[in-house]
Design an enzyme around this catalytic site. Structure first.
Site, mmCIF file in Angstrom:
data_model
loop_
_atom_site.group_PDB
_atom_site.id
_atom_site.type_symbol
_atom_site.label_atom_id
_atom_site.label_comp_id
_atom_site.label_asym_id
_atom_site.label_seq_id
_atom_site.Cartn_x
_atom_site.Cartn_y
_atom_site.Cartn_z
ATOM 1 N N ARG A 1 14.042 91.733 65.401
ATOM 2 C CA ARG A 1 15.381 91.729 65.974
ATOM 3 C C ARG A 1 15.435 92.803 67.054
ATOM 4 N NH1 ARG A 1 17.631 93.746 60.181
ATOM 5 N NH2 ARG A 1 17.500 95.974 60.569
ATOM 6 N N ARG B 1 38.884 35.931 41.958
ATOM 7 C CA ARG B 1 39.946 36.939 41.856
ATOM 8 C C ARG B 1 39.460 38.376 42.083
ATOM 9 N NH1 ARG B 1 42.220 34.811 36.262
ATOM 10 N NH2 ARG B 1 40.237 33.719 36.302
ATOM 11 N N THR C 1 32.380 25.291 32.283
ATOM 12 C CA THR C 1 31.519 25.979 31.317
ATOM 13 C C THR C 1 30.665 24.989 30.509
ATOM 14 O OG1 THR C 1 33.448 26.062 29.855
ATOM 15 C CG2 THR C 1 32.922 28.075 31.048
ATOM 16 N N ALA D 1 17.065 91.996 57.519
ATOM 17 C CA ALA D 1 18.219 91.114 57.693
ATOM 18 C C ALA D 1 18.289 90.636 59.138
ATOM 19 C CB ALA D 1 19.492 91.852 57.311
HETATM 20 C C1 UD1 Z 1 36.923 30.629 29.555
HETATM 21 C C2 UD1 Z 1 37.283 29.632 28.428
HETATM 22 C C3 UD1 Z 1 38.574 30.107 27.770
HETATM 23 C C4 UD1 Z 1 38.397 31.526 27.266
HETATM 24 C C5 UD1 Z 1 37.917 32.459 28.372
HETATM 25 C C6 UD1 Z 1 37.550 33.810 27.808
HETATM 26 C C7 UD1 Z 1 36.490 27.434 29.126
HETATM 27 C C8 UD1 Z 1 36.883 26.101 29.654
HETATM 28 N N1 UD1 Z 1 37.469 28.334 28.971
HETATM 29 O O1 UD1 Z 1 37.966 30.550 30.501
HETATM 30 O O2 UD1 Z 1 38.905 29.269 26.691
HETATM 31 O O3 UD1 Z 1 39.620 31.992 26.715
HETATM 32 O O4 UD1 Z 1 36.750 31.923 29.021
HETATM 33 O O5 UD1 Z 1 37.274 34.723 28.813
HETATM 34 O O6 UD1 Z 1 35.334 27.638 28.822
HETATM 35 N N2 UD1 Z 1 30.904 29.661 34.391
HETATM 36 C C9 UD1 Z 1 29.745 29.050 34.773
HETATM 37 N N3 UD1 Z 1 29.794 27.842 35.370
HETATM 38 C C10 UD1 Z 1 30.952 27.193 35.611
HETATM 39 C C11 UD1 Z 1 32.164 27.836 35.219
HETATM 40 C C12 UD1 Z 1 32.094 29.073 34.609
HETATM 41 O O7 UD1 Z 1 28.649 29.586 34.575
HETATM 42 O O8 UD1 Z 1 30.918 26.091 36.166
HETATM 43 C C13 UD1 Z 1 30.829 30.993 33.741
HETATM 44 C C14 UD1 Z 1 31.544 32.070 34.535
HETATM 45 O O9 UD1 Z 1 30.659 32.741 35.405
HETATM 46 C C15 UD1 Z 1 32.053 33.008 33.426
HETATM 47 C C16 UD1 Z 1 32.210 32.088 32.228
HETATM 48 O O10 UD1 Z 1 31.489 30.920 32.501
HETATM 49 O O11 UD1 Z 1 31.120 34.011 33.106
HETATM 50 C C17 UD1 Z 1 33.690 31.748 31.993
HETATM 51 O O12 UD1 Z 1 34.178 31.102 33.139
HETATM 52 P P1 UD1 Z 1 35.638 31.384 33.671
HETATM 53 O O13 UD1 Z 1 35.886 30.520 34.835
HETATM 54 O O14 UD1 Z 1 35.867 32.842 33.842
HETATM 55 O O15 UD1 Z 1 36.470 30.811 32.434
HETATM 56 P P2 UD1 Z 1 37.909 31.214 31.994
HETATM 57 O O16 UD1 Z 1 38.899 30.495 32.831
HETATM 58 O O17 UD1 Z 1 38.014 32.668 31.923
#
Ligand code: UD1
Ligand code: CA
Length: 470
Positions: A457, A15, A95, A440
């Site tokens: 000059r 995004r 995550t 100057a």
């Molecule tokens: C996540 C949480 C959500 C929370 C929100 C807060 C989960 C499933 N959801 O959602 O509950 O409210 O954060 O901001 O955890 N990342 C990785 N590897 C991956 C996916 C993500 O390292 O495979 C990292 C991203 O770089 C980021 C963080 O994890 O820094 C969160 O990932 P993001 O995709 O932004 O999760 P949200 O949808 O925001």
């Protein structure tokens, strides 16, 4: 109590619509991921940036180390976190999967270790909050404590589902939530403190059977509760834990950091006519009784001494400003200004400029790689490059050092109390002695001895009654 920090920063950040990794975007000159790493380092009692060990293997069992999970555009993220232990997540499967990738590093930690997990995209989180989260888990004797916050519009955040007795049951992601669950206003910040051994035991049980087909770290909370382990929530103010997913959120977070930094400076005795219009990067040092006028930007390794007034419309980067200086509408980069120096309006001081005490760089004056001696003045329309000016020198309006002959840069030296006439071209290399004067409009290509007058000059031609003869 000591804890290890795991920062998740492998995600794509679609995004942001950027060629740059999301966590490499800067807020007040500092990359997003650095805000998080520095807060974690401060919380674990380590000075920011000092975590690095000469041999990375030396710190592997350090219970207070910081581990960063990188993946997407990792070549951009890696150089930003040299002081952390890196784990690569090749495929972004969620995550929970990101934490699984760190398993081998986590297994090197003591079994009773405490693990704080942070998102790399929440740069507003403070060291105090991270410490409080770890302390809350210890106090609650919980297996996990989730950092939560409340929002009137919780859209996109995971929701904290509690039982009628208010006990945390699980976290549900927006996309998997029922309409009733979506109505819940308590959100998951993405920051948690886990008892490590319990977390490692739950990781294998995560499934990706959900709306996004990802392994959610959030699911471990429900798994803990199912096993009868205690999970608690630590609620904080929403501002600190806002995640950054778009440029709009990036701007809002920068604004919040600006206010936080400016408030600290004002509380330490700095005056700001309109703090909304003053931008001070972290790491800038400002003494008390400095006045910052609107549209002043202070960045990099900059220091400003007491009693100085900067602005309006001034940017200072990687420079030292002494005490009692007046800097108006000026750009200063890589310069050293001693006390009581005046600059501007509209001066440009470039790297290597040294302005000694009481000196002046006035209107439309550009100075580069030069020393202007104490009480010397360059008041109007000048370029001074590769020059050394003694003290009490006066540079007439429009004087220029011709430092570049098309091949190399050459030095100009001007002795104490020399008086350089207006519009003198100083053709370097050239030396003007102490107490010397140039006429100057002269182009001075030969050295001028002490106390001499140098004129170069043509004789003026005057034709009488020119108007009538026409
Ligand atoms: C996540 C949480 C959500 C929370 C929100 C807060 C989960 C499933 N959801 O959602 O509950 O409210 O954060 O901001 O955890 N990342 C990785 N590897 C991956 C996916 C993500 O390292 O495979 C990292 C991203 O770089 C980021 C963080 O994890 O820094 C969160 O990932 P993001 O995709 O932004 O999760 P949200 O949808 O925001
Ligand atoms: Ca996010």
């Amino acid at each position: 109590m000591p804890f290890t920090t795991l920062i998740l920063a492998a995600g794509a950040g679609t995004r942001m619509k950027s060629e740059r990794a999301k966590v490499a975007h800067t807020l007040l000159g500092k990359p997003m991921i650095r805000w998080v790493v520095d807060a974690a380092a401060a919380a674990t009692g380590l000075a920011a940036g000092s975590v690095a060990a000469a041999n990375p293997s030396d710190q592997r069992t350090d219970a207070t180390q910081i581990i960063t999970v990188i993946g997407h555009q990792r070549e951009q993220v890696e150089p930003l976190v040299p002081d952390t232990t890196l784990v690569v997540q090749e495929e972004r499967l969620g995550t929970g999967h990101a934490v699984m990738m760190a398993r081998s590093k986590l297994l090197e930690l003591p079994a009773d270790a405490s693990l704080v997990v942070l998102n790399g995209d929440t740069p507003l989180i403070t060291a105090a909050t991270i410490s409080a989260l770890a302390a809350a888990r210890a106090e609650d004797a919980a297996a996990a404590t989730v950092l939560t916050f409340k929002l009137d519009d919780p859209t996109n955040y995971g929701r904290i589902i509690r039982d009628p007795a208010d006990k945390v049951l699980r976290i549900v992601e927006e996309k998997d939530a029922t309409p009733e669950e979506r109505a819940c206003k308590e959100c998951n910040s993405g920051a948690y403190c886990f008892e490590l051994s319990a977390l490692l035991a739950q990781l294998d049980k995560l499934s990706n059977d959900n709306a996004q087909g990802e392994y959610y770290l959030t699911d471990v909370i429900g798994l803990y509760v199912a096993e009868g382990l205690t999970v608690t929530a630590h609620i904080v103010d929403a501002e600190e834990v806002q995640g950054i997913n778009s440029r709009v959120q990036l701007a809002l977070a920068s604004k919040a950091l600006q206010r936080r930094i400016n408030k600290e400076h004002m509380e330490a005795g700095v005056t700001m006519l309109d703090p909304e219009l003053v931008w001070v990067e972290p790491g800038v040092e400002i003494e008390n009784d400095v006045e910052l006028l609107p549209l002043t930007f202070l960045g990099g390794a900059t220091r400003v001494g007491s009693g100085s007034v900067l602005g309006p419309n001034t940017r200072v980067t990687d420079s030292t400003i002494g005490r009692g200086c007046h800097i108006v509408e000026t750009e200063i980069v890589g310069a050293l200004l001693e006390d009581n120096v005046a600059c501007g309006p509209r001066a440009y001081l470039r790297p290597g400029t040294v302005m000694k005490a009481g000196s002046k760089a006035g209107t439309h004056v550009e100075i580069k790689n030069s020393t202007v001696g104490s009480n010397s003045k360059v008041p109007h329309l000048s370029y001074i490059g590769d020059a050394t000016l003694g003290s009490d020198v006066n540079i007439g309006a429009g004087t220029i050092t011709c430092n570049y002959d098309g091949i190399s840069k050459n030095p100009t030296t001007i002795g104490d109390r020399a008086f350089i006439g207006s519009a003198t071209m100083l053709i370097a290399p050239v030396t003007v002695g102490a107490d010397a004067v140039t006429g100057a409009g002269s182009a001075i290509a030969k050295d001028v001895p002490e106390s001499a007058l140098a004129l170069e000059r043509n004789k003026q031609t005057t034709i009488e009654n020119w108007k009538e003869r026409q």
